[in-house]
Design a protein around this motif. Sequence first.
Motif, PDB file in Angstrom:
ATOM      1  N   ALA A  41       0.833  -1.201   0.000  1.00  0.00           N
ATOM      2  CA  ALA A  41       0.000   0.000   0.000  1.00  0.00           C
ATOM      3  C   ALA A  41       0.868   1.252   0.000  1.00  0.00           C
ATOM      4  CB  ALA A  41      -0.912  -0.006   1.224  1.00  0.00           C
ATOM      5  N   VAL A  42       0.201   2.379  -0.075  1.00  0.00           N
ATOM      6  CA  VAL A  42       0.876   3.672  -0.033  1.00  0.00           C
ATOM      7  C   VAL A  42       1.002   4.099   1.427  1.00  0.00           C
ATOM      8  CG1 VAL A  42       0.600   6.097  -0.655  1.00  0.00           C
ATOM      9  CG2 VAL A  42       0.067   4.323  -2.312  1.00  0.00           C
ATOM     10  N   LEU A  43       2.152   4.646   1.779  1.00  0.00           N
ATOM     11  CA  LEU A  43       2.396   5.131   3.139  1.00  0.00           C
ATOM     12  C   LEU A  43       1.901   6.562   3.259  1.00  0.00           C
ATOM     13  CD1 LEU A  43       3.947   4.731   5.912  1.00  0.00           C
ATOM     14  CD2 LEU A  43       5.765   6.003   4.797  1.00  0.00           C
ATOM     15  N   ARG A  44       1.203   6.869   4.345  1.00  0.00           N
ATOM     16  CA  ARG A  44       0.740   8.230   4.640  1.00  0.00           C
ATOM     17  C   ARG A  44       1.573   8.743   5.803  1.00  0.00           C
ATOM     18  NH1 ARG A  44      -4.009  10.219   7.689  1.00  0.00           N
ATOM     19  NH2 ARG A  44      -4.532  12.235   6.791  1.00  0.00           N
ATOM     20  N   ALA A  45       2.167   9.932   5.645  1.00  0.00           N
ATOM     21  CA  ALA A  45       3.098  10.443   6.652  1.00  0.00           C
ATOM     22  C   ALA A  45       3.068  11.967   6.691  1.00  0.00           C
ATOM     23  CB  ALA A  45       4.512   9.960   6.334  1.00  0.00           C
ATOM     24  N   THR A  46       3.577  12.508   7.802  1.00  0.00           N
ATOM     25  CA  THR A  46       3.707  13.952   7.968  1.00  0.00           C
ATOM     26  C   THR A  46       5.161  14.345   7.796  1.00  0.00           C
ATOM     27  OG1 THR A  46       1.881  13.987   9.549  1.00  0.00           O
ATOM     28  CG2 THR A  46       3.350  15.875   9.567  1.00  0.00           C
ATOM     29  N   VAL A  47       5.418  15.401   7.047  1.00  0.00           N
ATOM     30  CA  VAL A  47       6.776  15.893   6.825  1.00  0.00           C
ATOM     31  C   VAL A  47       7.231  16.640   8.079  1.00  0.00           C
ATOM     32  CG1 VAL A  47       8.236  17.400   5.425  1.00  0.00           C
ATOM     33  CG2 VAL A  47       6.407  16.075   4.340  1.00  0.00           C
ATOM     34  N   VAL A  48       8.384  16.245   8.637  1.00  0.00           N
ATOM     35  CA  VAL A  48       8.900  16.906   9.842  1.00  0.00           C
ATOM     36  C   VAL A  48      10.165  17.723   9.574  1.00  0.00           C
ATOM     37  CG1 VAL A  48       7.828  15.263  11.432  1.00  0.00           C
ATOM     38  CG2 VAL A  48      10.137  14.834  10.618  1.00  0.00           C
ATOM     39  N   ALA A  49      10.848  17.480   8.448  1.00  0.00           N
ATOM     40  CA  ALA A  49      12.029  18.269   8.074  1.00  0.00           C
ATOM     41  C   ALA A  49      12.254  18.123   6.574  1.00  0.00           C
ATOM     42  CB  ALA A  49      13.258  17.805   8.847  1.00  0.00           C
ATOM     43  N   VAL A  50      12.762  19.200   5.956  1.00  0.00           N
ATOM     44  CA  VAL A  50      12.957  19.214   4.505  1.00  0.00           C
ATOM     45  C   VAL A  50      14.345  19.768   4.192  1.00  0.00           C
ATOM     46  CG1 VAL A  50      12.090  20.126   2.312  1.00  0.00           C
ATOM     47  CG2 VAL A  50      10.485  19.631   4.158  1.00  0.00           C
ATOM     48  N   GLY A  51      15.039  19.118   3.269  1.00  0.00           N
ATOM     49  CA  GLY A  51      16.338  19.615   2.806  1.00  0.00           C
ATOM     50  C   GLY A  51      16.156  20.823   1.893  1.00  0.00           C
ATOM     51  N   ARG A  52      17.261  21.422   1.481  1.00  0.00           N
ATOM     52  CA  ARG A  52      17.214  22.629   0.645  1.00  0.00           C
ATOM     53  C   ARG A  52      16.734  22.347  -0.766  1.00  0.00           C
ATOM     54  NH1 ARG A  52      22.268  25.597  -0.001  1.00  0.00           N
ATOM     55  NH2 ARG A  52      20.855  27.171  -0.799  1.00  0.00           N
ATOM     56  N   GLY A  53      16.915  21.129  -1.253  1.00  0.00           N
ATOM     57  CA  GLY A  53      16.508  20.793  -2.619  1.00  0.00           C
ATOM     58  C   GLY A  53      17.667  20.190  -3.381  1.00  0.00           C
ATOM     59  N   ARG A  54      17.446  19.985  -4.657  1.00  0.00           N
ATOM     60  CA  ARG A  54      18.504  19.400  -5.485  1.00  0.00           C
ATOM     61  C   ARG A  54      19.097  20.471  -6.389  1.00  0.00           C
ATOM     62  NH1 ARG A  54      17.432  18.032 -10.752  1.00  0.00           N
ATOM     63  NH2 ARG A  54      15.262  18.238 -11.385  1.00  0.00           N
ATOM     64  N   VAL A  55      20.356  20.273  -6.724  1.00  0.00           N
ATOM     65  CA  VAL A  55      21.070  21.205  -7.583  1.00  0.00           C
ATOM     66  C   VAL A  55      21.183  20.576  -8.965  1.00  0.00           C
ATOM     67  CG1 VAL A  55      23.221  22.463  -7.942  1.00  0.00           C
ATOM     68  CG2 VAL A  55      22.340  22.140  -5.621  1.00  0.00           C
ATOM     69  N   THR A  56      20.800  21.328  -9.985  1.00  0.00           N
ATOM     70  CA  THR A  56      20.873  20.834 -11.364  1.00  0.00           C
ATOM     71  C   THR A  56      22.325  20.814 -11.837  1.00  0.00           C
ATOM     72  OG1 THR A  56      20.688  22.998 -12.419  1.00  0.00           O
ATOM     73  CG2 THR A  56      18.619  21.865 -11.857  1.00  0.00           C
ATOM     74  N   ASP A  57      22.551  20.223 -12.995  1.00  0.00           N
ATOM     75  CA  ASP A  57      23.889  20.194 -13.590  1.00  0.00           C
ATOM     76  C   ASP A  57      24.412  21.597 -13.882  1.00  0.00           C
ATOM     77  OD1 ASP A  57      23.867  17.438 -13.492  1.00  0.00           O
ATOM     78  OD2 ASP A  57      23.212  17.203 -15.577  1.00  0.00           O
ATOM     79  N   HIS A  58      23.499  22.567 -13.993  1.00  0.00           N
ATOM     80  CA  HIS A  58      23.877  23.958 -14.286  1.00  0.00           C
ATOM     81  C   HIS A  58      23.978  24.801 -13.012  1.00  0.00           C
ATOM     82  CE1 HIS A  58      23.516  23.173 -18.543  1.00  0.00           C
ATOM     83  NE2 HIS A  58      22.323  22.649 -18.324  1.00  0.00           N
ATOM     84  N   GLY A  59      23.877  24.142 -11.846  1.00  0.00           N
ATOM     85  CA  GLY A  59      24.044  24.851 -10.583  1.00  0.00           C
ATOM     86  C   GLY A  59      22.814  25.548 -10.030  1.00  0.00           C
ATOM     87  N   HIS A  60      21.645  25.303 -10.618  1.00  0.00           N
ATOM     88  CA  HIS A  60      20.420  25.924 -10.128  1.00  0.00           C
ATOM     89  C   HIS A  60      19.782  25.056  -9.042  1.00  0.00           C
ATOM     90  CE1 HIS A  60      20.803  27.664 -14.229  1.00  0.00           C
ATOM     91  NE2 HIS A  60      20.535  28.768 -13.539  1.00  0.00           N
ATOM     92  N   LEU A  61      19.314  25.685  -7.984  1.00  0.00           N
ATOM     93  CA  LEU A  61      18.664  24.969  -6.886  1.00  0.00           C
ATOM     94  C   LEU A  61      17.176  24.811  -7.187  1.00  0.00           C
ATOM     95  CD1 LEU A  61      18.839  23.783  -3.991  1.00  0.00           C
ATOM     96  CD2 LEU A  61      18.230  26.064  -3.162  1.00  0.00           C
ATOM     97  N   ILE A  62      16.697  23.576  -7.132  1.00  0.00           N
ATOM     98  CA  ILE A  62      15.271  23.298  -7.286  1.00  0.00           C
ATOM     99  C   ILE A  62      14.765  22.861  -5.917  1.00  0.00           C
ATOM    100  CG2 ILE A  62      13.519  21.886  -8.407  1.00  0.00           C
ATOM    101  CD1 ILE A  62      15.424  21.652 -10.796  1.00  0.00           C
ATOM    102  N   GLU A  63      13.953  23.715  -5.296  1.00  0.00           N
ATOM    103  CA  GLU A  63      13.459  23.450  -3.947  1.00  0.00           C
ATOM    104  C   GLU A  63      12.407  22.341  -3.975  1.00  0.00           C
ATOM    105  OE1 GLU A  63      12.100  27.030  -2.107  1.00  0.00           O
ATOM    106  OE2 GLU A  63      14.006  28.055  -2.419  1.00  0.00           O
ATOM    107  N   PRO A  64      12.314  21.550  -2.897  1.00  0.00           N
ATOM    108  CA  PRO A  64      11.278  20.513  -2.819  1.00  0.00           C
ATOM    109  C   PRO A  64       9.887  21.150  -2.821  1.00  0.00           C
ATOM    110  CG  PRO A  64      12.960  20.163  -1.148  1.00  0.00           C
ATOM    111  CD  PRO A  64      13.216  21.505  -1.746  1.00  0.00           C
ATOM    112  N   GLU A  65       8.905  20.395  -3.310  1.00  0.00           N
ATOM    113  CA  GLU A  65       7.538  20.888  -3.368  1.00  0.00           C
ATOM    114  C   GLU A  65       6.788  20.692  -2.057  1.00  0.00           C
ATOM    115  OE1 GLU A  65       5.291  20.139  -7.053  1.00  0.00           O
ATOM    116  OE2 GLU A  65       7.065  19.008  -7.672  1.00  0.00           O
ATOM    117  N   VAL A  66       7.422  20.064  -1.073  1.00  0.00           N
ATOM    118  CA  VAL A  66       6.759  19.817   0.210  1.00  0.00           C
ATOM    119  C   VAL A  66       7.326  20.727   1.288  1.00  0.00           C
ATOM    120  CG1 VAL A  66       6.167  17.429  -0.339  1.00  0.00           C
ATOM    121  CG2 VAL A  66       8.326  17.924   0.806  1.00  0.00           C
TER     122      VAL A  66
END
Length: 103
Positions: A41-66
Amino acid sequence: ATSKGIVMLRPLGNAVIIKKLEADKTTDGGLFIPATAAEGAVLRATVVAVGRGRVTDHGHLIEPEVRVGDVVLLAQGRWVEITHDGEKLLAANAGDIIAVETA
């Protein structure tokens, strides 16, 4: 660590820390079904901490959507179990979150 001696978790990159919401259910007939019975089944959870996001190959930060406090759905097995200050938590990649519940 903070000055009060409380250790906080700060996820790196695109990681999120989530806390599982128990999904125990009782059927209309009164039959109790534990959360562990729902394999695959699918897990249902609450977000308690979020990282800054991922960095693209061109150095741009893409923030998480949560954000902290969001209730999310995550496919089973797409996390790592961790224990922090005696509390069971899960670490996952923000990209593995299927959906965010909205009102």
